[in-house]
Write an enzyme that holds these catalytic residues in place. Structure first.
Site, short mmCIF file in Angstrom:
data_model
loop_
_atom_site.label_atom_id
_atom_site.label_comp_id
_atom_site.label_asym_id
_atom_site.label_seq_id
_atom_site.Cartn_x
_atom_site.Cartn_y
_atom_site.Cartn_z
NE ARG A 81 37.99 69.64 22.21
CZ ARG A 81 38.44 69.20 21.04
NH1 ARG A 81 38.34 69.94 19.96
NH2 ARG A 81 39.02 68.03 20.96
NE ARG A 107 35.94 65.06 18.29
CZ ARG A 107 36.65 64.77 19.37
NH1 ARG A 107 37.29 63.62 19.44
NH2 ARG A 107 36.72 65.62 20.35
NE ARG A 114 40.69 64.69 16.88
CZ ARG A 114 40.75 64.47 18.21
NH1 ARG A 114 41.56 63.56 18.70
NH2 ARG A 114 40.02 65.18 19.03
CE LYS A 129 42.32 61.97 26.38
NZ LYS A 129 42.63 63.30 25.81
NE ARG A 160 37.50 65.94 28.86
CZ ARG A 160 37.71 65.19 27.78
NH1 ARG A 160 37.59 63.89 27.86
NH2 ARG A 160 38.04 65.74 26.65
P1 ADP Z 1 39.21 65.29 23.27
O1 ADP Z 1 39.98 64.61 24.38
O2 ADP Z 1 39.89 65.23 21.95
O3 ADP Z 1 38.72 66.66 23.62
P2 ADP Z 1 36.84 63.67 23.78
O4 ADP Z 1 36.22 62.87 22.72
O5 ADP Z 1 37.44 62.96 24.94
O6 ADP Z 1 37.90 64.50 22.99
O7 ADP Z 1 35.78 64.73 24.37
C1 ADP Z 1 35.01 65.57 23.55
C2 ADP Z 1 34.08 66.41 24.42
O8 ADP Z 1 33.17 65.56 25.14
C3 ADP Z 1 34.75 67.26 25.50
O9 ADP Z 1 35.18 68.50 25.02
C4 ADP Z 1 33.61 67.39 26.53
O10 ADP Z 1 32.67 68.36 26.14
C5 ADP Z 1 32.92 66.05 26.44
N1 ADP Z 1 33.45 65.07 27.43
C6 ADP Z 1 34.10 63.91 27.13
N2 ADP Z 1 34.44 63.25 28.25
C7 ADP Z 1 34.00 64.01 29.30
C8 ADP Z 1 34.06 63.90 30.70
N3 ADP Z 1 34.66 62.84 31.29
N4 ADP Z 1 33.52 64.87 31.46
C9 ADP Z 1 32.92 65.93 30.90
N5 ADP Z 1 32.83 66.11 29.58
C10 ADP Z 1 33.36 65.18 28.77
#
Ligand code: ADP
Length: 190
Positions: free
Chosen positions: A146, A134, A128, A14, A89
């Site tokens: 996750r 990260r 990654r 994404k 999400r």
């Molecule tokens: P990825 O899609 O690779 O897991 P993100 O950077 O989108 O990475 O998200 C990393 C973390 O941030 C998630 O595992 C969650 O803990 C938190 N997070 C991100 N976006 C949301 C969201 N919309 N609602 C709840 N938690 C979120």
């Protein structure tokens, strides 16, 4: 306005495709993951709270991310449109986003879902993690958590947009360019 939800599990691509999309279509990229990491690096109270959950691979509370998105929409009133990456999400977040946009006489144009199987996701995220720095990419258990959070809480968001006839699915395995071409075909139709 052109408002797109880029959807898919962690590691689906994404972020990469969002960068391509903002360049081509002049949209504003709103990634809740990036916004949360910004809060963490600024050492805010919100960041401290979110970090505990993120490091465990658990979603942060809906109210937190909805508040961040609301602020960003208000701060970018003249935008041509937005790419929502990693948001919504949960179904509650999707409903809240609809309400926020409706209050501004706007709406989601469509959702684009990148489909990638779990084995490939685990491989990509571990790779990654080697240079992203990260913490949530470095540990296979956190990655599995996750993916489980995604399957339990996030996958139902696809149904939300299917009901609105806004759902589009794309094969997320292939070269970045191939996938971008497939995404653009959908975006151009909007
Ligand atoms: P990825 O899609 O690779 O897991 P993100 O950077 O989108 O990475 O998200 C990393 C973390 O941030 C998630 O595992 C969650 O803990 C938190 N997070 C991100 N976006 C949301 C969201 N919309 N609602 C709840 N938690 C979120």
């Amino acid at each position: 306005m052109l408002n797109l939800v880029l959807f898919g599990p962690p590691g689906a691509g994404k972020g990469t495709q969002s960068q391509n999309l903002i360049e081509k279509y002049g949209l504003i990229h709103l990634s809740t993951g990036d916004l949360l990491r910004g809060e963490i690096s600024n050492g805010t109270a919100l960041g401290l709270e979110a970090k505990k959950l993120m490091d465990e691979g658990i979603l942060v509370p809906d109210a937190v991310v909805i508040g961040m998105i609301s602020n960003k929409l208000d701060a970018n009133k003249d935008a041509k449109g937005f790419i929502f990456d990693g948001f919504p999400r949960t179904v509650a977040q999707a409903a809240a986003l609809d309400n926020l946009l409706t209050s501004k006489n706007q709406q989601i144009s469509g959702m684009i879902a990148l489909e990638v199987n779990d084995d490939e996701l685990l491989k990509r995220l571990l790779l990654r993690g080697k240079d992203s720095g990260r913490p949530d990419d470095a540990n296979p258990e956190v990655i599995s958590k996750r993916i489980k959070e995604y399957n339990d809480k996030t996958a139902p968001v696809a149904e939300f947009y299917k009901k609105q006839d806004k759902f589009n699915s794309i094969n997320g395995i292939g070269t970045v360019d191939e996938i971008f071409t497939a995404i653009c075909a959908i975006v151009d139709a909007y």
